[in-house]
Write an enzyme that holds these catalytic residues in place. Structure first.
Site: not given
Ligand code: GRF
Length: 188
Positions: A89-90, A108
């Protein structure tokens, strides 16, 4: 034949990590897992599959550049040439992008360019679109904006909820991501 060495970056449950491991992709060794959440379930999964982990907290470093420098050193020391993001999540910064140009891919849960960023499944349900899906793409400096490698569509049901859609999306992810990786490894 020497195997390609790859790292998976993940911060969450790790169902995609598990799908990649179960596929036992020919010619590809998952050399380690990088995780930025010390309590993430994906760490247990890595232990189960005997995959070494590198767990870090971004807050222990003065900048993204600083922790990515450490990551680049680790990856290069281990001979890693591919990075598979699976719920990391970065945003990936310049440090990693410069070294691993066109060698970082991500999965995604939407048909990009629709619904980039967080909670793509919730965004699709909220928008009430007729179809959504899954995208595997190269990572660039933008938010889910790199060149698309593969997509699979899913029709949205009229009574679709985040829960029902998530289940169907995950099923597709667990099939699509290992398949794409397999294809890329064959070409490498
Ligand atoms: C997946 O939905 C993936 O598309 C997104 O993050 C989620 C990770 O799920 N990038 P999991 O941790 O692999 O179960």
């Amino acid at each position: 034949m020497s195997k390609v060495r790859a790292a998976v970056f993940a911060s969450g449950t790790g169902s995609n990590f598990e799908a990649i491991m179960k596929e036992k992709i020919p010619g590809c060794d998952i050399t380690f897992l990088v995780c930025d959440q010390p309590d993430a379930k994906v760490i247990d999964k890595a232990n189960y599959f005997d995959v070494p982990t590198f767990v870090f907290s971004a807050k222990d470093y003065p900048s993204k550049q600083a922790y990515e420098r450490v990551l680049v050193d680790k990856l290069q020391e281990a001979g890693v040439t591919w990075i598979f993001l699976a719920g990391y999540m970065r945003m990936i910064g310049k440090m990693l992008l410069d070294v691993y140009e066109e060698r970082i891919i991500n999965i995604h849960p939407s048909l990009l360019p629709a619904f980039p960023g967080k909670d793509a499944i919730g965004q699709a349900v909220e928008a009430g679109v007729g179809k959504t899906g899954v995208t595997v793409h190269y990572v660039d400096s933008g938010m889910d904006s790199g060149p698309i490698i593969a997509q699979e569509e899913l029709e949205m049901f009229p009574d679709e909820t985040i829960e029902t859609l998530k289940k169907r999306i995950q099923k597709v992810e667990h099939r699509l991501y290992p398949r794409v990786i397999k294809d890329l490894m064959l070409k490498d």
